[in-house]
Design a protein around this motif. Structure first.
Motif, PDB file in Angstrom:
ATOM      1  N   ILE A 238       1.231 -33.651 -59.196  1.00 38.69           N
ATOM      2  CA  ILE A 238       2.248 -32.850 -58.498  1.00 38.69           C
ATOM      3  C   ILE A 238       3.434 -32.596 -59.418  1.00 38.69           C
ATOM      4  O   ILE A 238       3.935 -31.467 -59.511  1.00 38.69           O
ATOM      5  CB  ILE A 238       2.695 -33.562 -57.209  1.00 38.69           C
ATOM      6  CG1 ILE A 238       1.534 -33.636 -56.213  1.00 38.69           C
ATOM      7  CG2 ILE A 238       3.897 -32.854 -56.584  1.00 38.69           C
ATOM      8  CD1 ILE A 238       1.832 -34.507 -55.002  1.00 38.69           C
ATOM      9  N   VAL A 239       3.876 -33.644 -60.105  1.00 47.72           N
ATOM     10  CA  VAL A 239       4.998 -33.499 -61.037  1.00 47.72           C
ATOM     11  C   VAL A 239       4.637 -32.509 -62.141  1.00 47.72           C
ATOM     12  O   VAL A 239       5.435 -31.630 -62.498  1.00 47.72           O
ATOM     13  CB  VAL A 239       5.386 -34.861 -61.632  1.00 47.72           C
ATOM     14  CG1 VAL A 239       6.423 -34.695 -62.739  1.00 47.72           C
ATOM     15  CG2 VAL A 239       5.913 -35.789 -60.540  1.00 47.72           C
ATOM     16  N   ALA A 240       3.423 -32.632 -62.680  1.00 45.38           N
ATOM     17  CA  ALA A 240       2.996 -31.742 -63.763  1.00 45.38           C
ATOM     18  C   ALA A 240       2.943 -30.284 -63.291  1.00 45.38           C
ATOM     19  O   ALA A 240       3.359 -29.369 -64.013  1.00 45.38           O
ATOM     20  CB  ALA A 240       1.630 -32.180 -64.290  1.00 45.38           C
ATOM     21  N   LEU A 241       2.430 -30.077 -62.080  1.00 44.61           N
ATOM     22  CA  LEU A 241       2.365 -28.716 -61.552  1.00 44.61           C
ATOM     23  C   LEU A 241       3.748 -28.136 -61.298  1.00 44.61           C
ATOM     24  O   LEU A 241       3.934 -26.911 -61.330  1.00 44.61           O
ATOM     25  CB  LEU A 241       1.544 -28.705 -60.253  1.00 44.61           C
ATOM     26  CG  LEU A 241       0.038 -28.935 -60.404  1.00 44.61           C
ATOM     27  CD1 LEU A 241      -0.615 -29.132 -59.044  1.00 44.61           C
ATOM     28  CD2 LEU A 241      -0.600 -27.757 -61.140  1.00 44.61           C
ATOM     29  N   TYR A 242       4.718 -29.002 -61.065  1.00 47.14           N
ATOM     30  CA  TYR A 242       6.077 -28.541 -60.763  1.00 47.14           C
ATOM     31  C   TYR A 242       6.935 -28.377 -62.018  1.00 47.14           C
ATOM     32  O   TYR A 242       8.003 -27.774 -61.949  1.00 47.14           O
ATOM     33  CB  TYR A 242       6.756 -29.523 -59.806  1.00 47.14           C
ATOM     34  CG  TYR A 242       7.909 -28.923 -59.039  1.00 47.14           C
ATOM     35  CD1 TYR A 242       7.701 -27.924 -58.099  1.00 47.14           C
ATOM     36  CD2 TYR A 242       9.216 -29.357 -59.263  1.00 47.14           C
ATOM     37  CE1 TYR A 242       8.762 -27.368 -57.394  1.00 47.14           C
ATOM     38  CE2 TYR A 242      10.285 -28.811 -58.554  1.00 47.14           C
ATOM     39  CZ  TYR A 242      10.044 -27.817 -57.621  1.00 47.14           C
ATOM     40  OH  TYR A 242      11.094 -27.265 -56.925  1.00 47.14           O
ATOM     41  N   LEU A 243       6.469 -28.897 -63.145  1.00 48.35           N
ATOM     42  CA  LEU A 243       7.266 -28.851 -64.370  1.00 48.35           C
ATOM     43  C   LEU A 243       7.702 -27.437 -64.765  1.00 48.35           C
ATOM     44  O   LEU A 243       8.841 -27.255 -65.225  1.00 48.35           O
ATOM     45  CB  LEU A 243       6.501 -29.502 -65.524  1.00 48.35           C
ATOM     46  CG  LEU A 243       6.493 -31.035 -65.550  1.00 48.35           C
ATOM     47  CD1 LEU A 243       5.649 -31.547 -66.701  1.00 48.35           C
ATOM     48  CD2 LEU A 243       7.925 -31.581 -65.650  1.00 48.35           C
TER      49      LEU A 243
END
Length: 526
Positions: A238-243
């Motif tokens: 999720i964090v990676a997709l939001y970066l």
């Protein structure tokens, strides 16, 4: 009606599970086809599509439509300066490409997602409790006034509710079958989409983490899912997709003062202790309830607190799903309320997705009361439906003849080539341009303050949606010859004063809180 089997965990077994996704899909289709869910969805559809086009497009909806006119890459760019992420506007862009920008078409996107949220709420409660509780939840969700209202607006709030409920369903499925990694994949994708829809989605992620902690430390059977590597991997995903969006969010946070100056955040009045119960009343009757007697004003919030206690304390399931719903409903409400003592963001529409948890929590309590005190349970259910019907009626009380579009249509009909149109306020401008058919460039009046300070919006918030040539700092900048339409508020002082001495009113109309006046220059005033 199919009977769910009981797993060793003590919860009902997933009726859709089968060896293979194809068979699982077939069972899901069969369940939906034969299910009592359809009358509930029909009720949800009726109240959301009823008078869907009666109210005129208002300022926030107009901003959605202006932003959706840009290409996808430009939406990404402009949303970076707005107070909301870009996903809804991108979906609206595609929706308009398919179905056009008629008011029925554009509001149908929210209406359909609002109906889907009801179905997902039923599905979630069906996984957490009994079919009876699921039916009650569906009935209360279908009529929830705040959900109905924001299922009738061209904004992202109904979509956010769908995504957060779907993510919660995926989480519950994964808790029951942690070896099924696909549920965490669904969860990661849905939560990422929610974060790209509204920043308050992070509160749902916090609720999910706290729920996993709660069932990890509970007495008896302890779920160790929060320690599983795939849960941490899903959240890292999720964090990676939001970066890609994170720099835009950080830049927005750095410019909060500019957003406040432009009136895009912090424009709500400061909260008081009564703001919390007022929010509950607003969710259920579309009125803050502050004119009610004190005992009545406190009764509804206290009743919901009692129902939440019943739902949680009488939850005998091993996974304690009532805790999930209690956190989902209560934690965002309390956190945003507390933060609003610093920056007022305690806004009903920002929390509507979390209001969906309240009917589900009430349904669990009513279901558990029914097994012991049937008459009381039925009385509570009837009372809640009665309160909701008051709110649904308040939503439906719209005079279609007293709407902004009546004023704009009048100007469209009497417009002549060469006429100028000037609006007095950004929110009026955003609504006006949707209905404008004149072909003229609608201007926004932004006179400097008496001290000479400019009043033009900055590049953040609504200011990102218009180009500089829209602003008009002085009426003297208009050509001396020709007719001018001034569009402003009915109430209060004249926003355009002082008017040029040579202007004379030739026509005037008003509706929906605004008025349009046609001025014709008279070279011999007086």
């Amino acid at each position: 009606m199919a009977v769910n089997r009981v797993t060793p965990m003590g919860d009902t077994q997933d009726p859709f599970a089968a060896p293979g996704s194809w068979f699982g899909s077939l069972r899901w289709v069969r369940w939906v086809k034969n299910h009592w869910l359809w009358p509930v969805l029909a009720l949800a559809a009726f109240v959301r599509f009823y008078d869907l086009t009666a109210a005129a497009i208002w300022g926030d909806e107009g901003s959605s439509l202006l932003l959706a006119r840009y290409s996808l890459s430009e939406i990404w760019k402009h949303a970076a300066f707005d107070v909301h992420p870009p996903l809804y506007f991108m979906l609206l862009h595609g929706w308009i490409e398919l179905f056009g920008d008629g008011i029925l078409a554009i509001r149908s996107l929210s209406a359909l997602t609002g109906i889907a949220a009801v179905g997902l709420g039923v599905w979630l409660v069906d996984r957490l409790a009994t079919r009876r509780a699921a039916f009650i939840a569906g009935l209360l969700l279908a009529l929830l006034p705040t959900a109905v209202r924001y299922s009738q607006e061209v904004r992202m709030y109904a979509l956010l509710g769908v995504l957060l409920l779907a993510a919660s369903v995926a989480l519950v499925y994964w808790i029951r079958r942690p070896q099924r990694h696909r549920y965490l994949l669904y969860y990661a994708l849905l939560m990422s989409a929610a974060l790209y829809t509204h920043y308050f989605a992070v509160l749902a992620a916090l609720c999910h983490w706290l729920y996993l902690i709660a069932i990890r430390v509970q007495r008896g059977y302890r779920f160790r899912h929060i320690q599983r590597w795939n849960w941490w991997l899903a959240n890292l995903a999720i964090v990676a997709l939001y970066l890609p969006w994170l720099p835009n969010l950080l830049d927005l946070l750095q410019h909060m003062e500019q957003l406040k100056a432009g009136g895009d955040v912090g424009w709500e009045p400061a909260v008081t202790l009564s703001s919390l119960p007022s929010m509950i009343w607003s969710w259920w009757i579309q009125d803050d309830g502050e004119t009610l007697p004190l005992l009545m004003f406190a009764a509804l919030p206290l009743a919901f607190l009692a129902l939440a206690v019943v739902a949680v304390m009488r939850d005998r399931s091993v996974s304690r799903g009532s805790i999930l719903l209690a956190l989902y409903t209560g934690l965002p409400l309390l956190l945003v309320f507390a933060v609003s003592f610093i920056t007022p963001v305690f806004i009903e529409r920002y929390l509507t997705a979390y209001a969906l948890g309240l009917p589900m929590l009430a349904a669990l309590a009513i279901d558990r009361l029914y097994s012991r005190v049937r008459l009381l349970a039925l009385a509570v259910l009837v009372a809640l439906i009665g309160v909701e019907l008051v709110g649904v009626n308040n939503n439906a009380t719209v005079d279609s003849n007293d709407q902004l579009d009546r004023v704009v249509n009048y100007v469209n009909q009497h417009f002549l080539p060469g006429d100028r149109i000037v609006t007095s306020d950004m929110l009026w401008y955003l609504s006006y341009v949707y209905y404008d058919r004149s072909g003229a460039k609608v201007r926004l009046y932004t006179p400097p303050t008496p001290s000479g300070q400019p009043t033009r919006p900055n590049e953040y918030g609504f200011g990102t949606l218009v180009t500089g040539d829209v602003y008009l700092d002085s009426l003297a900048e208009l050509p001396s010859a020709g007719r001018v339409w001034l569009v402003g508020s009915v109430d209060g002082p004249d926003e355009f004063a002082p008017l040029p001495a040579t202007w004379q009113v030739s026509a005037e109309t008003h509706a929906g809180g605004i008025k349009a006046r046609l001025f014709i220059p008279n070279p011999s005033p007086g």
